[in-house]
Design an enzyme around this catalytic site. Sequence first.
Site, PDB file in Angstrom:
ATOM      1  N   HIS A  28     -39.485  48.645  17.401  1.00  0.00           N
ATOM      2  CA  HIS A  28     -40.802  49.288  17.390  1.00  0.00           C
ATOM      3  C   HIS A  28     -41.844  48.261  16.950  1.00  0.00           C
ATOM      4  O   HIS A  28     -41.735  47.672  15.880  1.00  0.00           O
ATOM      5  CB  HIS A  28     -40.803  50.500  16.451  1.00  0.00           C
ATOM      6  CG  HIS A  28     -40.079  51.679  17.025  1.00  0.00           C
ATOM      7  ND1 HIS A  28     -39.388  52.581  16.260  1.00  0.00           N
ATOM      8  CD2 HIS A  28     -39.948  52.086  18.318  1.00  0.00           C
ATOM      9  CE1 HIS A  28     -38.869  53.513  17.051  1.00  0.00           C
ATOM     10  NE2 HIS A  28     -39.185  53.230  18.308  1.00  0.00           N
ATOM     11  N   GLU A  45     -43.828  47.944  13.363  1.00  0.00           N
ATOM     12  CA  GLU A  45     -43.073  47.940  12.103  1.00  0.00           C
ATOM     13  C   GLU A  45     -42.828  46.497  11.669  1.00  0.00           C
ATOM     14  O   GLU A  45     -41.709  45.998  11.655  1.00  0.00           O
ATOM     15  CB  GLU A  45     -41.769  48.737  12.309  1.00  0.00           C
ATOM     16  CG  GLU A  45     -42.081  50.179  12.714  1.00  0.00           C
ATOM     17  CD  GLU A  45     -40.887  50.973  13.249  1.00  0.00           C
ATOM     18  OE1 GLU A  45     -39.760  50.448  13.247  1.00  0.00           O
ATOM     19  OE2 GLU A  45     -41.092  52.125  13.677  1.00  0.00           O
ATOM     20  N   ARG A  73     -46.325  51.093  19.284  1.00  0.00           N
ATOM     21  CA  ARG A  73     -44.918  51.335  18.942  1.00  0.00           C
ATOM     22  C   ARG A  73     -43.959  50.955  20.079  1.00  0.00           C
ATOM     23  O   ARG A  73     -42.893  50.397  19.852  1.00  0.00           O
ATOM     24  CB  ARG A  73     -44.772  52.832  18.634  1.00  0.00           C
ATOM     25  CG  ARG A  73     -43.347  53.367  18.578  1.00  0.00           C
ATOM     26  CD  ARG A  73     -43.406  54.868  18.279  1.00  0.00           C
ATOM     27  NE  ARG A  73     -42.149  55.559  18.470  1.00  0.00           N
ATOM     28  CZ  ARG A  73     -41.287  55.818  17.481  1.00  0.00           C
ATOM     29  NH1 ARG A  73     -41.509  55.397  16.260  1.00  0.00           N
ATOM     30  NH2 ARG A  73     -40.192  56.497  17.730  1.00  0.00           N
ATOM     31  N   HIS A  94     -35.954  49.301  10.952  1.00  0.00           N
ATOM     32  CA  HIS A  94     -37.249  49.941  11.231  1.00  0.00           C
ATOM     33  C   HIS A  94     -38.037  50.087   9.936  1.00  0.00           C
ATOM     34  O   HIS A  94     -37.557  49.800   8.853  1.00  0.00           O
ATOM     35  CB  HIS A  94     -37.014  51.359  11.779  1.00  0.00           C
ATOM     36  CG  HIS A  94     -36.401  51.433  13.140  1.00  0.00           C
ATOM     37  ND1 HIS A  94     -37.077  51.926  14.218  1.00  0.00           N
ATOM     38  CD2 HIS A  94     -35.164  51.094  13.593  1.00  0.00           C
ATOM     39  CE1 HIS A  94     -36.290  51.894  15.289  1.00  0.00           C
ATOM     40  NE2 HIS A  94     -35.118  51.390  14.946  1.00  0.00           N
ATOM     41  N   GLU A 106     -34.726  52.379   7.489  1.00  0.00           N
ATOM     42  CA  GLU A 106     -36.179  52.585   7.474  1.00  0.00           C
ATOM     43  C   GLU A 106     -36.656  51.961   6.169  1.00  0.00           C
ATOM     44  O   GLU A 106     -36.423  52.507   5.091  1.00  0.00           O
ATOM     45  CB  GLU A 106     -36.533  54.077   7.521  1.00  0.00           C
ATOM     46  CG  GLU A 106     -36.120  54.794   8.808  1.00  0.00           C
ATOM     47  CD  GLU A 106     -37.004  54.501  10.014  1.00  0.00           C
ATOM     48  OE1 GLU A 106     -38.022  53.792   9.856  1.00  0.00           O
ATOM     49  OE2 GLU A 106     -36.676  54.977  11.113  1.00  0.00           O
TER      50      GLU A 106
HETATM   51 ZN   LIG Z   1     -39.058  52.510  14.197  1.00  0.00          ZN
END
Ligand SMILES: [Zn+2]
Length: 360
Positions: free
Chosen positions: A90, A93, A150, A221, A295
Amino acid sequence: MKMCCGALAVVLLLLSVDAATIDRVEYDYFKYHPMDEITKWMTQIEKDYKDIARIEDYGHTYENRTISLLKIGLETGQQKKAIWMDCGIHAREWIAPAFCQFFVREILQAYKTDPKMNEMMKNMDFYVTPVLNVDGYMFSWQNNETRLWRKNRTPGPRNCTCFGTDLNRNFDANWGTVGVSYDCCSNTYCGTSPASEPEAQAVTKFVGSRKDDFLCFLTIHSYGQLLLVPYGHPNFTADNYDELMEVGLAAADAIRQVHGKNYTVGTSPAVLYSNSGSSRDWARMQGIPLTYTFELRDKGMYGFVLPEDQIQPACEEAYEGAMHIITYAYNKTFNGAVATAAAAVWSLILAVGVTSATLM
Ligand SMILES: [Zn+2]
Ligand SMILES: *[C@@H]1O[C@H](CO)[C@@H](O)[C@H](O)[C@H]1NC(C)=O
Ligand SMILES: *[C@@H]1O[C@H](CO)[C@@H](O)[C@H](O)[C@H]1NC(C)=O
Ligand SMILES: *[C@@H]1O[C@H](CO)[C@@H](O)[C@H](O)[C@H]1NC(C)=O
Ligand SMILES: *[C@@H]1O[C@H](CO)[C@@H](O)[C@H](O)[C@H]1NC(C)=O
Ligand SMILES: *[C@@H]1O[C@H](CO)[C@@H](O)[C@H](O)[C@H]1NC(C)=O
Protein backbone atom coordinates in the site's frame (compact mmCIF):
# COMPACT_ATOMS: atom_id res chain seq x y z
CA MET A 1 57.78 20.72 3.29
CA LYS A 2 58.55 17.05 2.74
CA MET A 3 57.50 16.11 6.25
CA CYS A 4 54.36 18.16 6.03
CA CYS A 5 53.38 16.47 2.78
CA GLY A 6 54.14 12.99 4.03
CA ALA A 7 51.91 13.65 7.01
CA LEU A 8 49.29 15.19 4.74
CA ALA A 9 49.32 12.11 2.52
CA VAL A 10 48.69 9.92 5.53
CA VAL A 11 45.85 12.15 6.63
CA LEU A 12 44.37 12.15 3.14
CA LEU A 13 44.67 8.38 2.97
CA LEU A 14 42.87 8.04 6.29
CA LEU A 15 40.21 10.48 5.13
CA SER A 16 39.56 8.56 1.93
CA VAL A 17 39.23 5.28 3.83
CA ASP A 18 36.88 7.04 6.19
CA ALA A 19 34.85 8.47 3.36
CA ALA A 20 34.32 5.01 1.91
CA THR A 21 33.11 3.75 5.28
CA ILE A 22 30.92 6.79 5.86
CA ASP A 23 29.19 6.39 2.48
CA ARG A 24 28.01 3.02 3.62
CA VAL A 25 27.19 3.91 7.20
CA GLU A 26 25.47 7.20 6.53
CA TYR A 27 22.30 6.06 4.82
CA ASP A 28 19.67 7.54 7.07
CA TYR A 29 17.36 4.72 8.09
CA PHE A 30 15.24 7.10 10.12
CA LYS A 31 14.05 9.26 7.25
CA TYR A 32 11.56 8.35 4.54
CA HIS A 33 13.22 7.81 1.18
CA PRO A 34 11.84 8.20 -2.35
CA MET A 35 12.03 5.21 -4.65
CA ASP A 36 15.24 6.19 -6.46
CA GLU A 37 17.09 6.38 -3.13
CA ILE A 38 15.74 3.01 -2.04
CA THR A 39 16.86 1.48 -5.33
CA LYS A 40 20.35 2.95 -4.86
CA TRP A 41 20.39 1.68 -1.31
CA MET A 42 19.63 -1.86 -2.54
CA THR A 43 22.54 -1.67 -4.97
CA GLN A 44 24.82 -0.46 -2.19
CA ILE A 45 23.75 -3.29 0.12
CA GLU A 46 24.45 -5.81 -2.61
CA LYS A 47 27.89 -4.28 -3.13
CA ASP A 48 28.76 -4.08 0.57
CA TYR A 49 27.60 -7.61 1.36
CA LYS A 50 28.60 -9.44 -1.82
CA ASP A 51 28.96 -12.80 -0.12
CA ILE A 52 25.49 -12.81 1.34
CA ALA A 53 23.12 -10.28 -0.30
CA ARG A 54 21.85 -10.29 -3.86
CA ILE A 55 19.21 -8.34 -5.75
CA GLU A 56 16.64 -10.38 -7.62
CA ASP A 57 14.21 -8.78 -10.04
CA TYR A 58 11.01 -10.77 -10.11
CA GLY A 59 8.37 -8.76 -11.86
CA HIS A 60 7.16 -5.52 -13.39
CA THR A 61 4.56 -3.04 -12.28
CA TYR A 62 1.73 -1.79 -14.48
CA GLU A 63 3.93 1.17 -15.51
CA ASN A 64 6.68 -1.35 -16.23
CA ARG A 65 9.00 -0.57 -13.37
CA THR A 66 11.07 -3.44 -12.00
CA ILE A 67 10.00 -5.13 -8.77
CA SER A 68 13.08 -6.24 -6.86
CA LEU A 69 13.94 -7.99 -3.63
CA LEU A 70 17.07 -8.57 -1.63
CA LYS A 71 17.89 -12.23 -1.14
CA ILE A 72 20.00 -12.55 1.98
CA GLY A 73 21.64 -15.78 3.06
CA LEU A 74 24.83 -17.82 2.74
CA GLU A 75 25.35 -19.79 -0.45
CA THR A 76 25.54 -23.42 0.65
CA GLY A 77 24.79 -25.09 -2.67
CA GLN A 78 21.86 -26.76 -0.98
CA GLN A 79 18.11 -26.32 -1.09
CA LYS A 80 17.33 -23.88 1.71
CA LYS A 81 14.27 -22.87 3.64
CA ALA A 82 13.11 -19.30 3.25
CA ILE A 83 11.47 -16.32 4.90
CA TRP A 84 9.34 -13.86 2.93
CA MET A 85 8.89 -10.22 3.82
CA ASP A 86 7.29 -7.54 1.67
CA CYS A 87 6.73 -3.88 2.39
CA GLY A 88 4.96 -1.10 0.55
CA ILE A 89 2.08 -3.04 -0.99
CA HIS A 90 0.00 0.00 0.00
CA ALA A 91 1.60 3.18 -1.29
CA ARG A 92 0.91 5.61 1.54
CA GLU A 93 2.14 3.36 4.36
CA TRP A 94 5.64 4.83 4.26
CA ILE A 95 6.74 3.33 7.56
CA ALA A 96 6.59 -0.11 5.90
CA PRO A 97 9.42 0.38 3.34
CA ALA A 98 11.39 2.11 6.11
CA PHE A 99 10.95 -1.04 8.19
CA CYS A 100 12.08 -3.41 5.44
CA GLN A 101 15.28 -1.39 5.06
CA PHE A 102 15.86 -1.36 8.81
CA PHE A 103 15.18 -5.11 8.95
CA VAL A 104 17.81 -5.76 6.28
CA ARG A 105 20.34 -3.62 8.12
CA GLU A 106 19.69 -5.41 11.40
CA ILE A 107 19.97 -8.95 10.07
CA LEU A 108 23.15 -8.06 8.19
CA GLN A 109 24.67 -6.64 11.38
CA ALA A 110 23.43 -9.54 13.51
CA TYR A 111 24.92 -11.98 11.00
CA LYS A 112 28.39 -10.76 11.97
CA THR A 113 27.97 -10.89 15.73
CA ASP A 114 25.09 -13.20 16.60
CA PRO A 115 25.75 -16.93 16.22
CA LYS A 116 22.03 -17.68 15.99
CA MET A 117 21.59 -15.34 13.02
CA ASN A 118 24.70 -16.78 11.44
CA GLU A 119 23.22 -20.24 11.73
CA MET A 120 19.91 -19.05 10.29
CA MET A 121 21.69 -17.55 7.28
CA LYS A 122 23.17 -20.99 6.58
CA ASN A 123 19.85 -22.75 6.59
CA MET A 124 17.48 -20.09 5.32
CA ASP A 125 17.33 -17.26 2.82
CA PHE A 126 15.54 -14.03 3.64
CA TYR A 127 13.63 -12.59 0.67
CA VAL A 128 12.87 -8.95 1.41
CA THR A 129 10.95 -6.66 -0.97
CA PRO A 130 11.32 -3.07 0.29
CA VAL A 131 8.64 -1.69 -2.05
CA LEU A 132 6.20 -3.98 -3.84
CA ASN A 133 3.82 -1.34 -5.20
CA VAL A 134 6.52 0.77 -6.84
CA ASP A 135 4.16 2.82 -9.06
CA GLY A 136 1.87 3.66 -6.16
CA TYR A 137 4.75 4.49 -3.85
CA MET A 138 6.23 6.90 -6.39
CA PHE A 139 2.82 8.45 -6.95
CA SER A 140 2.44 9.01 -3.19
CA TRP A 141 5.70 11.01 -3.31
CA GLN A 142 4.51 13.34 -6.11
CA ASN A 143 2.77 16.00 -4.02
CA ASN A 144 0.53 16.59 -1.01
CA GLU A 145 -2.58 15.64 -2.91
CA THR A 146 -1.22 12.21 -3.82
CA ARG A 147 0.45 11.51 -0.45
CA LEU A 148 -2.41 9.27 0.72
CA TRP A 149 -2.59 7.11 -2.42
CA ARG A 150 -3.09 3.43 -1.50
CA LYS A 151 -3.55 1.34 -4.67
CA ASN A 152 -1.40 0.52 -7.68
CA ARG A 153 -1.73 2.63 -10.86
CA THR A 154 -3.62 0.43 -13.31
CA PRO A 155 -6.31 2.38 -15.18
CA GLY A 156 -9.87 1.29 -14.41
CA PRO A 157 -11.62 -1.07 -16.82
CA ARG A 158 -14.20 -0.15 -19.44
CA ASN A 159 -15.89 3.18 -18.64
CA CYS A 160 -14.36 3.74 -15.26
CA THR A 161 -12.12 6.79 -15.21
CA CYS A 162 -10.43 6.12 -11.85
CA PHE A 163 -7.04 4.49 -11.37
CA GLY A 164 -5.72 1.75 -9.20
CA THR A 165 -6.48 -1.68 -7.80
CA ASP A 166 -6.08 -2.52 -4.12
CA LEU A 167 -3.30 -5.10 -4.39
CA ASN A 168 -4.21 -6.52 -0.99
CA ARG A 169 -7.67 -7.43 -2.31
CA ASN A 170 -6.38 -8.83 -5.58
CA PHE A 171 -4.77 -12.14 -4.54
CA ASP A 172 -6.38 -15.48 -5.30
CA ALA A 173 -7.79 -16.08 -1.82
CA ASN A 174 -11.60 -16.07 -1.68
CA TRP A 175 -11.18 -13.28 -4.20
CA GLY A 176 -13.99 -10.75 -4.49
CA THR A 177 -16.18 -12.23 -1.74
CA VAL A 178 -16.04 -9.92 1.27
CA GLY A 179 -14.59 -6.55 2.24
CA VAL A 180 -13.99 -5.44 -1.35
CA SER A 181 -15.50 -3.12 -3.92
CA TYR A 182 -16.13 -3.64 -7.62
CA ASP A 183 -16.14 0.12 -8.13
CA CYS A 184 -12.78 1.04 -9.60
CA CYS A 185 -12.91 4.39 -7.81
CA SER A 186 -12.97 2.67 -4.42
CA ASN A 187 -9.87 2.26 -2.29
CA THR A 188 -10.73 -1.45 -1.91
CA TYR A 189 -11.35 -2.13 -5.61
CA CYS A 190 -10.32 -5.78 -6.04
CA GLY A 191 -9.51 -5.72 -9.76
CA THR A 192 -11.07 -7.61 -12.64
CA SER A 193 -10.09 -11.15 -11.59
CA PRO A 194 -7.86 -12.96 -9.07
CA ALA A 195 -4.27 -11.71 -9.51
CA SER A 196 -5.26 -9.48 -12.44
CA GLU A 197 -2.50 -7.05 -11.39
CA PRO A 198 1.13 -7.50 -12.43
CA GLU A 199 2.35 -6.77 -8.88
CA ALA A 200 0.16 -9.52 -7.41
CA GLN A 201 1.24 -11.80 -10.25
CA ALA A 202 4.89 -11.21 -9.42
CA VAL A 203 4.48 -12.37 -5.80
CA THR A 204 2.17 -15.23 -6.80
CA LYS A 205 4.69 -16.52 -9.30
CA PHE A 206 7.82 -16.05 -7.19
CA VAL A 207 6.47 -17.42 -3.92
CA GLY A 208 4.20 -19.96 -5.58
CA SER A 209 7.08 -21.53 -7.49
CA ARG A 210 8.87 -22.41 -4.24
CA LYS A 211 6.08 -22.44 -1.72
CA ASP A 212 7.38 -25.53 0.08
CA ASP A 213 10.57 -23.64 0.99
CA PHE A 214 8.83 -20.78 2.77
CA LEU A 215 8.40 -21.19 6.52
CA CYS A 216 7.11 -17.71 7.04
CA PHE A 217 5.35 -14.97 5.05
CA LEU A 218 5.33 -11.52 6.64
CA THR A 219 3.63 -8.62 4.90
CA ILE A 220 4.16 -5.18 6.41
CA HIS A 221 1.52 -2.43 6.54
CA SER A 222 0.44 0.47 8.67
CA TYR A 223 -1.30 1.55 10.76
CA GLY A 224 -3.11 0.19 13.85
CA GLN A 225 -0.51 -1.77 15.84
CA LEU A 226 -1.93 -5.15 14.90
CA LEU A 227 -0.66 -8.60 14.09
CA LEU A 228 -3.23 -10.18 11.79
CA VAL A 229 -3.47 -13.91 11.22
CA PRO A 230 -5.40 -15.71 8.47
CA TYR A 231 -8.15 -15.59 7.40
CA GLY A 232 -9.80 -12.32 6.42
CA HIS A 233 -12.97 -14.19 5.50
CA PRO A 234 -15.06 -14.74 8.65
CA ASN A 235 -16.24 -18.22 7.61
CA PHE A 236 -12.80 -19.81 7.31
CA THR A 237 -10.34 -20.70 10.05
CA ALA A 238 -6.68 -21.61 9.50
CA ASP A 239 -5.98 -25.20 10.54
CA ASN A 240 -3.07 -23.96 12.66
CA TYR A 241 -5.03 -21.03 14.10
CA ASP A 242 -3.98 -21.88 17.69
CA GLU A 243 -0.33 -21.93 16.75
CA LEU A 244 -0.64 -18.67 14.79
CA MET A 245 -2.25 -16.99 17.77
CA GLU A 246 0.21 -18.35 20.31
CA VAL A 247 3.22 -17.25 18.27
CA GLY A 248 1.54 -13.93 17.44
CA LEU A 249 0.79 -13.16 21.08
CA ALA A 250 4.37 -13.95 22.05
CA ALA A 251 5.56 -11.65 19.25
CA ALA A 252 3.31 -8.91 20.63
CA ASP A 253 4.94 -9.45 24.06
CA ALA A 254 8.36 -9.05 22.45
CA ILE A 255 7.15 -5.84 20.80
CA ARG A 256 5.76 -4.47 24.06
CA GLN A 257 9.06 -5.01 25.83
CA VAL A 258 10.88 -2.63 23.48
CA HIS A 259 8.93 0.64 23.86
CA GLY A 260 5.75 -0.40 25.70
CA LYS A 261 3.49 -0.35 22.64
CA ASN A 262 0.49 -2.68 22.63
CA TYR A 263 -0.15 -4.72 19.53
CA THR A 264 -3.46 -6.53 19.17
CA VAL A 265 -3.36 -10.04 17.71
CA GLY A 266 -6.17 -11.74 15.84
CA THR A 267 -7.84 -12.43 12.52
CA SER A 268 -8.89 -9.47 10.44
CA PRO A 269 -12.64 -9.97 11.10
CA ALA A 270 -11.98 -10.28 14.84
CA VAL A 271 -9.86 -7.15 15.31
CA LEU A 272 -10.25 -4.99 12.16
CA TYR A 273 -12.68 -5.85 9.37
CA SER A 274 -13.41 -8.78 7.08
CA ASN A 275 -11.65 -8.89 3.76
CA SER A 276 -10.68 -11.21 0.94
CA GLY A 277 -7.88 -11.43 -1.58
CA SER A 278 -5.06 -10.52 0.81
CA SER A 279 -1.55 -11.77 0.15
CA ARG A 280 -1.35 -13.16 3.69
CA ASP A 281 -4.43 -15.35 3.15
CA TRP A 282 -3.15 -16.44 -0.24
CA ALA A 283 0.21 -17.48 1.27
CA ARG A 284 -1.51 -19.50 4.02
CA MET A 285 -3.72 -21.21 1.42
CA GLN A 286 -0.55 -22.15 -0.48
CA GLY A 287 0.54 -24.11 2.60
CA ILE A 288 2.99 -21.63 4.10
CA PRO A 289 2.40 -22.21 7.81
CA LEU A 290 3.23 -18.88 9.46
CA THR A 291 1.68 -15.95 7.64
CA TYR A 292 1.11 -12.59 9.32
CA THR A 293 0.19 -9.04 8.45
CA PHE A 294 1.98 -6.43 10.55
CA GLU A 295 0.11 -3.17 10.98
CA LEU A 296 2.81 -0.91 12.37
CA ARG A 297 2.43 2.35 14.35
CA ASP A 298 0.45 4.24 15.21
CA LYS A 299 -3.19 3.89 16.32
CA GLY A 300 -4.50 6.86 14.35
CA MET A 301 -2.93 9.96 15.86
CA TYR A 302 -0.78 10.49 12.76
CA GLY A 303 -1.97 7.45 10.84
CA PHE A 304 -0.23 7.03 7.48
CA VAL A 305 1.77 10.21 8.02
CA LEU A 306 3.82 8.89 10.91
CA PRO A 307 6.45 11.52 11.83
CA GLU A 308 10.04 10.62 11.07
CA ASP A 309 11.01 10.76 14.73
CA GLN A 310 8.91 7.63 15.22
CA ILE A 311 10.61 5.59 12.50
CA GLN A 312 13.34 4.31 14.80
CA PRO A 313 11.17 3.16 17.71
CA ALA A 314 8.53 1.76 15.35
CA CYS A 315 11.19 -0.27 13.53
CA GLU A 316 12.98 -1.40 16.68
CA GLU A 317 9.85 -2.86 18.22
CA ALA A 318 8.56 -4.43 14.99
CA TYR A 319 11.98 -6.03 14.45
CA GLU A 320 11.67 -7.91 17.75
CA GLY A 321 8.18 -9.06 16.81
CA ALA A 322 9.27 -10.27 13.38
CA MET A 323 12.35 -11.99 14.79
CA HIS A 324 10.23 -13.81 17.35
CA ILE A 325 8.10 -15.32 14.58
CA ILE A 326 11.09 -16.08 12.38
CA THR A 327 13.05 -17.69 15.22
CA TYR A 328 10.04 -19.81 16.13
CA ALA A 329 9.72 -20.96 12.52
CA TYR A 330 13.43 -21.71 12.38
CA ASN A 331 13.58 -23.65 15.63
CA LYS A 332 10.56 -25.69 14.70
CA THR A 333 12.20 -26.79 11.45
CA PHE A 334 15.85 -27.25 12.37
CA ASN A 335 17.41 -29.54 14.91
CA GLY A 336 18.15 -27.55 18.08
CA ALA A 337 20.94 -29.81 19.42
CA VAL A 338 23.22 -29.61 16.39
CA ALA A 339 22.54 -25.90 16.15
CA THR A 340 23.62 -25.26 19.75
CA ALA A 341 26.98 -26.99 19.27
CA ALA A 342 27.64 -24.99 16.13
CA ALA A 343 26.61 -21.81 17.94
CA ALA A 344 29.11 -22.46 20.74
CA VAL A 345 31.97 -22.72 18.24
CA TRP A 346 30.75 -19.59 16.49
CA SER A 347 30.60 -17.64 19.74
CA LEU A 348 34.29 -18.34 20.22
CA ILE A 349 35.25 -17.36 16.69
CA LEU A 350 33.13 -14.22 16.82
CA ALA A 351 34.31 -13.21 20.29
CA VAL A 352 37.83 -13.07 18.85
CA GLY A 353 36.67 -11.51 15.58
CA VAL A 354 34.52 -8.71 17.01
CA THR A 355 37.29 -6.89 18.88
CA SER A 356 39.20 -6.33 15.65
CA ALA A 357 36.14 -5.65 13.50
CA THR A 358 34.60 -2.77 15.46
CA LEU A 359 37.09 -0.18 14.09
CA MET A 360 34.63 1.96 12.12
ZN1 LIG B 1 -1.98 -1.58 4.15
C1 LIG C 1 9.39 -3.26 -19.64
O1 LIG C 1 10.71 -3.11 -19.16
C2 LIG C 1 11.59 -4.14 -19.55
C3 LIG C 1 12.95 -3.92 -18.93
O2 LIG C 1 12.86 -3.30 -17.69
C4 LIG C 1 11.70 -4.19 -21.06
O3 LIG C 1 12.51 -5.27 -21.42
C5 LIG C 1 10.32 -4.35 -21.66
O4 LIG C 1 10.40 -4.24 -23.07
C6 LIG C 1 9.36 -3.28 -21.16
N1 LIG C 1 8.04 -3.55 -21.65
C7 LIG C 1 7.25 -2.59 -22.08
C8 LIG C 1 5.89 -3.03 -22.51
O5 LIG C 1 7.57 -1.42 -22.13
C1 LIG D 1 2.40 20.13 1.75
O1 LIG D 1 2.37 19.65 3.09
C2 LIG D 1 3.39 20.14 3.89
C3 LIG D 1 3.35 19.44 5.23
O2 LIG D 1 2.06 19.15 5.61
C4 LIG D 1 3.25 21.66 4.02
O3 LIG D 1 4.30 22.17 4.80
C5 LIG D 1 3.30 22.27 2.62
O4 LIG D 1 3.05 23.65 2.70
C6 LIG D 1 2.27 21.62 1.72
N1 LIG D 1 2.46 22.11 0.37
C7 LIG D 1 1.45 22.46 -0.38
C8 LIG D 1 1.81 22.95 -1.77
O5 LIG D 1 0.30 22.44 -0.02
C1 LIG E 1 -20.12 2.36 -20.90
O1 LIG E 1 -20.71 3.54 -21.35
C2 LIG E 1 -21.65 3.34 -22.41
C3 LIG E 1 -22.11 4.71 -22.93
O2 LIG E 1 -22.25 5.62 -21.90
C4 LIG E 1 -22.80 2.48 -21.89
O3 LIG E 1 -23.71 2.25 -22.93
C5 LIG E 1 -22.25 1.17 -21.39
O4 LIG E 1 -23.27 0.40 -20.82
C6 LIG E 1 -21.16 1.39 -20.37
N1 LIG E 1 -20.53 0.11 -20.05
C7 LIG E 1 -20.31 -0.29 -18.81
C8 LIG E 1 -19.68 -1.63 -18.67
O5 LIG E 1 -20.60 0.37 -17.83
C1 LIG F 1 -20.80 -17.06 6.35
O1 LIG F 1 -21.70 -18.13 6.53
C2 LIG F 1 -23.02 -17.73 6.90
C3 LIG F 1 -23.82 -18.98 7.20
O2 LIG F 1 -23.75 -19.92 6.15
C4 LIG F 1 -23.62 -16.92 5.79
O3 LIG F 1 -24.90 -16.48 6.13
C5 LIG F 1 -22.72 -15.71 5.53
O4 LIG F 1 -23.19 -14.98 4.42
C6 LIG F 1 -21.28 -16.13 5.27
N1 LIG F 1 -20.44 -14.97 5.21
C7 LIG F 1 -19.82 -14.59 4.11
C8 LIG F 1 -19.02 -13.34 4.20
O5 LIG F 1 -19.86 -15.22 3.07
C1 LIG G 1 -1.15 -1.82 27.08
O1 LIG G 1 -2.11 -2.73 27.55
C2 LIG G 1 -2.04 -2.93 28.96
C3 LIG G 1 -2.99 -4.06 29.34
O2 LIG G 1 -4.15 -3.99 28.59
C4 LIG G 1 -2.34 -1.62 29.65
O3 LIG G 1 -2.23 -1.77 31.03
C5 LIG G 1 -1.35 -0.57 29.20
O4 LIG G 1 -1.66 0.68 29.75
C6 LIG G 1 -1.34 -0.45 27.68
N1 LIG G 1 -0.26 0.44 27.26
C7 LIG G 1 -0.42 1.41 26.42
C8 LIG G 1 0.78 2.23 26.10
O5 LIG G 1 -1.50 1.66 25.90
